[in-house]
Design a protein around this motif. Structure first.
Motif, mmCIF file in Angstrom:
data_model
loop_
_atom_site.group_PDB
_atom_site.id
_atom_site.type_symbol
_atom_site.label_atom_id
_atom_site.label_comp_id
_atom_site.label_asym_id
_atom_site.label_seq_id
_atom_site.Cartn_x
_atom_site.Cartn_y
_atom_site.Cartn_z
ATOM 1 N N MET A 168 2.879 45.953 22.717
ATOM 2 C CA MET A 168 3.772 45.109 21.923
ATOM 3 C C MET A 168 3.810 43.678 22.437
ATOM 4 S SD MET A 168 6.943 47.653 20.936
ATOM 5 C CE MET A 168 7.291 48.229 22.587
ATOM 6 N N ILE A 169 3.823 43.513 23.767
ATOM 7 C CA ILE A 169 3.905 42.168 24.313
ATOM 8 C C ILE A 169 2.619 41.390 24.050
ATOM 9 C CG2 ILE A 169 2.984 42.398 26.661
ATOM 10 C CD1 ILE A 169 6.361 40.834 25.778
ATOM 11 N N THR A 170 1.487 42.111 23.936
ATOM 12 C CA THR A 170 0.229 41.452 23.583
ATOM 13 C C THR A 170 0.330 40.829 22.191
ATOM 14 O OG1 THR A 170 -1.070 42.974 24.942
ATOM 15 C CG2 THR A 170 -2.237 41.809 23.198
ATOM 16 N N GLN A 171 0.838 41.597 21.248
ATOM 17 C CA GLN A 171 1.008 41.077 19.889
ATOM 18 C C GLN A 171 2.053 39.964 19.853
ATOM 19 O OE1 GLN A 171 0.789 43.697 16.489
ATOM 20 N NE2 GLN A 171 0.611 45.466 17.834
ATOM 21 N N TYR A 187 -0.117 32.199 21.664
ATOM 22 C CA TYR A 187 -0.765 31.813 22.911
ATOM 23 C C TYR A 187 -2.250 32.148 22.864
ATOM 24 C CZ TYR A 187 3.834 31.328 25.203
ATOM 25 O OH TYR A 187 5.095 30.943 25.565
ATOM 26 N N SER A 188 -3.049 31.409 23.607
ATOM 27 C CA SER A 188 -4.453 31.761 23.809
ATOM 28 C C SER A 188 -4.506 32.960 24.762
ATOM 29 C CB SER A 188 -5.208 30.580 24.424
ATOM 30 O OG SER A 188 -4.786 30.372 25.766
ATOM 31 N N GLY A 216 -5.006 42.403 33.824
ATOM 32 C CA GLY A 216 -6.157 42.482 32.933
ATOM 33 C C GLY A 216 -6.217 41.349 31.931
ATOM 34 N N PRO A 217 -5.102 41.050 31.239
ATOM 35 C CA PRO A 217 -5.132 39.936 30.278
ATOM 36 C C PRO A 217 -5.470 38.592 30.924
ATOM 37 C CG PRO A 217 -3.235 41.330 29.886
ATOM 38 C CD PRO A 217 -3.839 41.806 31.169
ATOM 39 N N THR A 218 -4.973 38.347 32.145
ATOM 40 C CA THR A 218 -5.264 37.084 32.821
ATOM 41 C C THR A 218 -6.744 36.983 33.166
ATOM 42 O OG1 THR A 218 -3.045 37.127 33.782
ATOM 43 C CG2 THR A 218 -4.623 35.584 34.734
ATOM 44 N N GLY A 266 -2.225 35.794 29.414
ATOM 45 C CA GLY A 266 -2.378 36.412 30.721
ATOM 46 C C GLY A 266 -1.472 35.784 31.759
ATOM 47 N N LEU A 267 -1.405 34.474 31.773
ATOM 48 C CA LEU A 267 -0.575 33.773 32.752
ATOM 49 C C LEU A 267 0.910 34.072 32.554
ATOM 50 C CD1 LEU A 267 -2.398 30.305 32.846
ATOM 51 C CD2 LEU A 267 -2.454 32.112 34.589
ATOM 52 N N HIS A 268 1.332 34.156 31.310
ATOM 53 C CA HIS A 268 2.745 34.429 31.043
ATOM 54 C C HIS A 268 3.118 35.889 31.326
ATOM 55 C CE1 HIS A 268 2.683 30.535 28.996
ATOM 56 N NE2 HIS A 268 3.998 30.565 29.025
ATOM 57 N N SER A 269 2.127 36.769 31.442
ATOM 58 C CA SER A 269 2.412 38.172 31.744
ATOM 59 C C SER A 269 2.365 38.465 33.243
ATOM 60 C CB SER A 269 1.422 39.082 31.014
ATOM 61 O OG SER A 269 0.099 38.894 31.504
ATOM 62 N N LEU A 270 2.022 37.469 34.066
ATOM 63 C CA LEU A 270 1.907 37.684 35.513
ATOM 64 C C LEU A 270 3.205 38.157 36.171
ATOM 65 C CD1 LEU A 270 -0.461 34.840 36.774
ATOM 66 C CD2 LEU A 270 -0.902 37.292 36.662
#
Length: 531
Positions: A294-297, A305-306, A160-162, A311-315
């Motif tokens: 938490m990881i979003t914050q 990060y933008s 979703g974030p990506t 999103g890319l780092h959470s893949l």
């Protein structure tokens, strides 16, 4: 009274079942992704519509509230009137309300659109899993199909974030609504062409009391969980919500035990292969949603990060979920669901314990990446076998209701994760940061900006880029570091709660759930019904 039974879905060829599964998973992807992609757009919505953060939170919560509340009722509707039919109506409704959301001119319209969208999404989600159970009757094939379904759910949440970051990088916030329209219409058409209809072979009188009491019970509980962090977990309104939900649940159970055609047979919860996997899924989603919150914050506030970079780092989390689900389900077929579920909960505990030790200087490649992979893998290991166990405990006529229970536990667990862990993080963060923010001269920060900085570490993004007189540069740098450190201290306390919940659930499953692999009770129930 018996409704007309659709032609047996098992008459489809292997290729036909594979195509039907692909369409069903696409419908699931749309619904789950829509519940996460909007999060990334909240800051843009807030700027354009000039609203507060608490108001924006209801863009997400309105969807969650109606989605969770209507799952059981609409899952039952699918069993009764046709699962494909109910799913198709839900897809068309999501498309229509997405148009309304995209064209909304104020926050109230957006929230209303999201609330109604949640009702239509609740028509889609339980039908997807129920149709998989009727499509695949071979135990091994069914387990793999359920694994694909569970992997898609976790994958959709993780990407979703990506997806949201990409859309916001190129378009306005309206795009997170517009994207639903063509996808929902295409999937609805594909379902009509490729997915066979299925419904319960035997149904009784319409259970209005059961449907209403289940709706009140779940909606009151989810509403209370959502509002508790703002009103207080033991405030009068929260206590009233708990009582209303408990009374409705008690009334639901009492009624369902005596009615001839229950929406959900309450004796299912006495089956440890049904109740304990449902608890495991709730704890797994409690951990996952709390971790993602938490990881979003962390990525946006601490790492700065933008949305797209976040999103890319959470893949890796999404990849771990997608890979782990099918493998875990195959292992569970041989060694039993209990061993696999316990292992998954222990993996989640390990991942969260590592995440809780993160500091401002912790590199991404190392503890952060490892914790994400372990969290995704652990969730996948839990939810695949747990979902298969839940659905194997219900007969084909109650597949929609059983699916709805599976889905409701996810929603309640996830909502609790964000509310409870978010409250812990917020309380620790505010206690550390508020005195520092209050000391900043009013010429540098307005009261509104101070209030926002005292609530969330994401305020770092604005503070870091704001022009500041050289006299105050050192003070600004110290404030930013304190905000980041305080948020991570809150994460550490929240991780202790998550680890404790997972370990407690693992012990309960290990002690109370049978370790011997179960026969496929769906097939057994179907054969018994045909005799």
């Amino acid at each position: 009274m018996a409704l007309h039974q659709a032609p047996p879905t098992t008459s489809l060829s292997g290729r036909g079942r594979a195509l039907a599964l692909l369409v069903i998973c696409a419908a699931e992807l749309l619904v789950v992704l829509d519940n996460t992609i909007v999060n990334v757009a909240l800051p843009s919505i807030g700027v354009e519509l000039q609203t507060s953060m608490s108001g924006l939170q209801w863009v997400v919560d309105a969807y969650t509230l109606t989605f969770a509340g209507f799952l059981l009722a609409l899952g039952h509707f699918g069993d009764r009137y046709g699962r494909r039919r109910v799913m198709t109506i839900g897809l068309l409704g999501v498309a229509a309300l997405s148009v309304v959301g995209a064209l909304s001119g104020d926050l109230g319209q957006v929230v209303a659109a999201r609330a109604v969208m949640g009702v239509f999404a609740a028509a889609v989600f339980p039908a997807t899993l129920a149709m998989i159970i009727t499509l695949f009757t071979d135990p091994r094939e069914k387990a793999l199909a359920v694994a694909a379904w569970t992997a898609m759910a976790g994958f959709a949440i993780a990407i979703g974030p990506t997806a949201g970051g990409y859309l916001l990088e190129h378009f306005s916030w309206h795009s997170v609504f517009w994207i639903n329209v063509p996808v929902a219409l295409v999937v609805a058409l594909a379902a009509r062409l490729l997915v066979p209809e299925s419904r319960a072979e035997h149904v009784g009188r319409f259970d209005v009391v059961g449907l209403v009491s289940s709706l009140v019970a779940v909606t009151a509980l989810v509403w209370t969980i959502i509002e508790a962090p703002h009103r207080g977990w033991l405030s009068a309104s929260s206590l009233a919500g708990y009582v209303l939900s408990a009374v409705a649940i008690a009334g639901f159970i009492a009624w369902e035990k005596r009615t001839a055609a229950p929406v959900l047979d309450p004796t299912l919860f006495a089956n440890r292969r049904f109740s304990l996997p449902a608890l495991s899924i709730a704890v797994g989603y409690f951990s996952m949603f709390g971790f993602l919150f938490m990881i979003t914050q962390y990525f946006q506030g601490v790492r700065e990060y933008s949305p797209l970079e976040f999103g890319l780092h959470s893949l890796p989390f999404a990849v771990a979920v997608g890979v782990g689900g099918p493998i875990a389900t195959l292992i569970a077929q041989r060694f039993g669901a209990t061993a696999v579920i316990v292992s998954g909960l222990l993996i989640v505990s390990t991942g969260m314990a590592i995440a809780g030790q993160t500091t401002v200087d912790t590199p991404y490649v190392g503890p952060v990446l490892l914790s994400m992979v372990l969290m995704g893998l652990g969730l996948a290991v839990v939810q695949g076998p747990a979902t298969d166990s839940i659905m194997s405990a219900v007969d084909l006529d109650g597949a929609g209701a059983g699916s709805a229970v599976n889905d409701t536990t996810r929603e309640i667990g996830g909502t609790l994760g964000v509310a409870v862990l978010g409250s812990i993080v917020a309380s620790v963060y505010s206690a550390r940061v508020t005195p520092l923010v209050d000391a900043v001269p009013s010429a540098l920060m307005t009261d509104g900006e101070k209030g926002f900085a005292s609530e969330t570490v994401i305020a770092v993004i604005e503070i870091a880029t704001r022009p500041t007189p050289s006299l105050f540069e050192q003070q600004k740098a110290e404030l930013i570091l304190a905000m980041k450190s305080a948020s991570l201290e809150g994460f550490q306390f929240a991780s202790y709660v998550t680890v404790s919940a997972c370990l407690a659930c693992a012990v309960a499953v290990a002690i109370c759930m049978p370790w011997k692999p179960a026969a496929d009770s769906v097939l057994a129930a179907a054969r018994t019904r045909r005799r």
